[in-house]
Scaffold this motif. Structure first.
Motif, PDB file in Angstrom:
ATOM      1  N   PRO A  78      61.407  10.734  55.303  1.00  0.00           N
ATOM      2  CA  PRO A  78      62.790  10.848  54.846  1.00  0.00           C
ATOM      3  C   PRO A  78      63.073  10.127  53.522  1.00  0.00           C
ATOM      4  O   PRO A  78      64.046  10.421  52.858  1.00  0.00           O
ATOM      5  CB  PRO A  78      63.606  10.237  55.986  1.00  0.00           C
ATOM      6  N   ARG A  79      62.202   9.196  53.132  1.00  0.00           N
ATOM      7  CA  ARG A  79      62.411   8.499  51.852  1.00  0.00           C
ATOM      8  C   ARG A  79      61.472   9.027  50.773  1.00  0.00           C
ATOM      9  O   ARG A  79      61.147   8.343  49.806  1.00  0.00           O
ATOM     10  CB  ARG A  79      62.222   7.000  52.052  1.00  0.00           C
ATOM     11  N   PHE A  80      61.068  10.271  50.924  1.00  0.00           N
ATOM     12  CA  PHE A  80      60.252  10.971  49.933  1.00  0.00           C
ATOM     13  C   PHE A  80      61.000  10.948  48.601  1.00  0.00           C
ATOM     14  O   PHE A  80      62.225  11.061  48.573  1.00  0.00           O
ATOM     15  CB  PHE A  80      60.068  12.418  50.423  1.00  0.00           C
ATOM     16  N   CYS A  81      60.306  10.824  47.517  1.00  0.00           N
ATOM     17  CA  CYS A  81      60.936  10.726  46.196  1.00  0.00           C
ATOM     18  C   CYS A  81      61.824  11.938  45.910  1.00  0.00           C
ATOM     19  O   CYS A  81      61.359  13.071  45.906  1.00  0.00           O
ATOM     20  CB  CYS A  81      59.870  10.601  45.120  1.00  0.00           C
ATOM     21  N   ILE A  82      63.092  11.677  45.658  1.00  0.00           N
ATOM     22  CA  ILE A  82      64.043  12.754  45.402  1.00  0.00           C
ATOM     23  C   ILE A  82      63.739  13.480  44.089  1.00  0.00           C
ATOM     24  O   ILE A  82      64.079  14.644  43.915  1.00  0.00           O
ATOM     25  CB  ILE A  82      65.489  12.203  45.412  1.00  0.00           C
ATOM     26  N   GLY A  83      63.070  12.802  43.169  1.00  0.00           N
ATOM     27  CA  GLY A  83      62.769  13.413  41.881  1.00  0.00           C
ATOM     28  C   GLY A  83      61.395  14.032  41.791  1.00  0.00           C
ATOM     29  O   GLY A  83      60.925  14.348  40.697  1.00  0.00           O
ATOM     30  N   LYS A  84      60.717  14.230  42.934  1.00  0.00           N
ATOM     31  CA  LYS A  84      59.338  14.726  42.931  1.00  0.00           C
ATOM     32  C   LYS A  84      59.192  16.032  42.159  1.00  0.00           C
ATOM     33  O   LYS A  84      58.368  16.153  41.268  1.00  0.00           O
ATOM     34  CB  LYS A  84      58.835  14.914  44.359  1.00  0.00           C
ATOM     35  N   ARG A  85      59.999  17.021  42.514  1.00  0.00           N
ATOM     36  CA  ARG A  85      59.844  18.331  41.869  1.00  0.00           C
ATOM     37  C   ARG A  85      60.152  18.256  40.374  1.00  0.00           C
ATOM     38  O   ARG A  85      59.454  18.848  39.570  1.00  0.00           O
ATOM     39  CB  ARG A  85      60.716  19.370  42.556  1.00  0.00           C
ATOM     40  N   LEU A  86      61.200  17.520  40.015  1.00  0.00           N
ATOM     41  CA  LEU A  86      61.527  17.364  38.601  1.00  0.00           C
ATOM     42  C   LEU A  86      60.403  16.632  37.870  1.00  0.00           C
ATOM     43  O   LEU A  86      59.998  17.036  36.778  1.00  0.00           O
ATOM     44  CB  LEU A  86      62.847  16.615  38.432  1.00  0.00           C
ATOM     45  N   ALA A  87      59.884  15.559  38.464  1.00  0.00           N
ATOM     46  CA  ALA A  87      58.803  14.796  37.834  1.00  0.00           C
ATOM     47  C   ALA A  87      57.561  15.659  37.638  1.00  0.00           C
ATOM     48  O   ALA A  87      56.929  15.624  36.576  1.00  0.00           O
ATOM     49  CB  ALA A  87      58.472  13.569  38.681  1.00  0.00           C
ATOM     50  N   GLU A  88      57.195  16.450  38.646  1.00  0.00           N
ATOM     51  CA  GLU A  88      56.020  17.322  38.516  1.00  0.00           C
ATOM     52  C   GLU A  88      56.232  18.377  37.441  1.00  0.00           C
ATOM     53  O   GLU A  88      55.328  18.664  36.653  1.00  0.00           O
ATOM     54  CB  GLU A  88      55.703  17.982  39.855  1.00  0.00           C
ATOM     55  N   LEU A  89      57.428  18.955  37.392  1.00  0.00           N
ATOM     56  CA  LEU A  89      57.732  19.969  36.380  1.00  0.00           C
ATOM     57  C   LEU A  89      57.674  19.370  34.979  1.00  0.00           C
ATOM     58  O   LEU A  89      57.066  19.944  34.069  1.00  0.00           O
ATOM     59  CB  LEU A  89      59.115  20.573  36.646  1.00  0.00           C
ATOM     60  N   GLU A  90      58.275  18.191  34.796  1.00  0.00           N
ATOM     61  CA  GLU A  90      58.240  17.534  33.488  1.00  0.00           C
ATOM     62  C   GLU A  90      56.820  17.163  33.089  1.00  0.00           C
ATOM     63  O   GLU A  90      56.435  17.311  31.931  1.00  0.00           O
ATOM     64  CB  GLU A  90      59.107  16.273  33.510  1.00  0.00           C
ATOM     65  N   LEU A  91      56.034  16.682  34.051  1.00  0.00           N
ATOM     66  CA  LEU A  91      54.646  16.321  33.778  1.00  0.00           C
ATOM     67  C   LEU A  91      53.844  17.544  33.329  1.00  0.00           C
ATOM     68  O   LEU A  91      53.130  17.497  32.326  1.00  0.00           O
ATOM     69  CB  LEU A  91      54.014  15.703  35.029  1.00  0.00           C
ATOM     70  N   LYS A  92      53.985  18.650  34.043  1.00  0.00           N
ATOM     71  CA  LYS A  92      53.260  19.881  33.688  1.00  0.00           C
ATOM     72  C   LYS A  92      53.696  20.404  32.324  1.00  0.00           C
ATOM     73  O   LYS A  92      52.868  20.821  31.512  1.00  0.00           O
ATOM     74  CB  LYS A  92      53.476  20.945  34.760  1.00  0.00           C
TER      75      LYS A  92
END
Length: 139
Positions: A78-92
């Motif tokens: 439940p405390r999974f990083c809320i910005g995971k998808r955004l961070a992965e997209l920005e990184l790619k």
């Protein structure tokens, strides 16, 4: 992110009492837990030759061979990083721009293998990361 994760541990608190299967250990509700993510990501049991960069480790077939929670780049539950998808997209996006427009070359300051130092709860390169960027001219 597996080899050079920015976070080496996750801190959690048990929300309910949990008997660990196959062991006499019982995690009591409210107990503080330290999850050693760096250890999971460098354990040969889960990642053979852990110091080798191998993108094929994350193919669907290879991921299916590992137990859940051995990839904790952004935490889990439940405390999974809320910005995971955004961070992965920005990184790619950032990496694709760099790779498309530049040739990445080692320079005289480049360390191989890179030396890491733990700083508190994060890991960082001891002497920085040094590369030469050679622009690619496209016509």
């Amino acid at each position: 992110m597996r080899k050079h994760s920015g976070i080496i541990v996750l801190l959690r608190e048990a929300t309910k009492t949990y008997p660990v299967p196959g062991q006499s250990l019982v995690i009591e509700k409210g107990q503080k837990i330290i999850i050693p993510t760096y250890s999971f990501h460098h354990d040969p049991k889960y990642y053979p030759d852990p110091d080798i960069f191998d993108p094929e480790r994350f193919s669907p077939e290879e991921k299916a061979k590992r137990p859940n929670a051995t990839e904790l780049f952004f935490g889990d539950g439940p405390r999974f990083c809320i910005g995971k998808r955004l961070a992965e997209l920005e990184l790619k996006l950032g990496l694709s721009e760099i790779i498309y427009n530049f040739e990445l070359l080692p320079c005289s300051k480049t360390e191989n293998p890179i030396q890491l130092i733990p700083k508190g709860m994060i890991v960082k390169p001891k002497n920085g990361v040094w590369l030469t960027l050679k622009p690619i001219i496209r016509q």
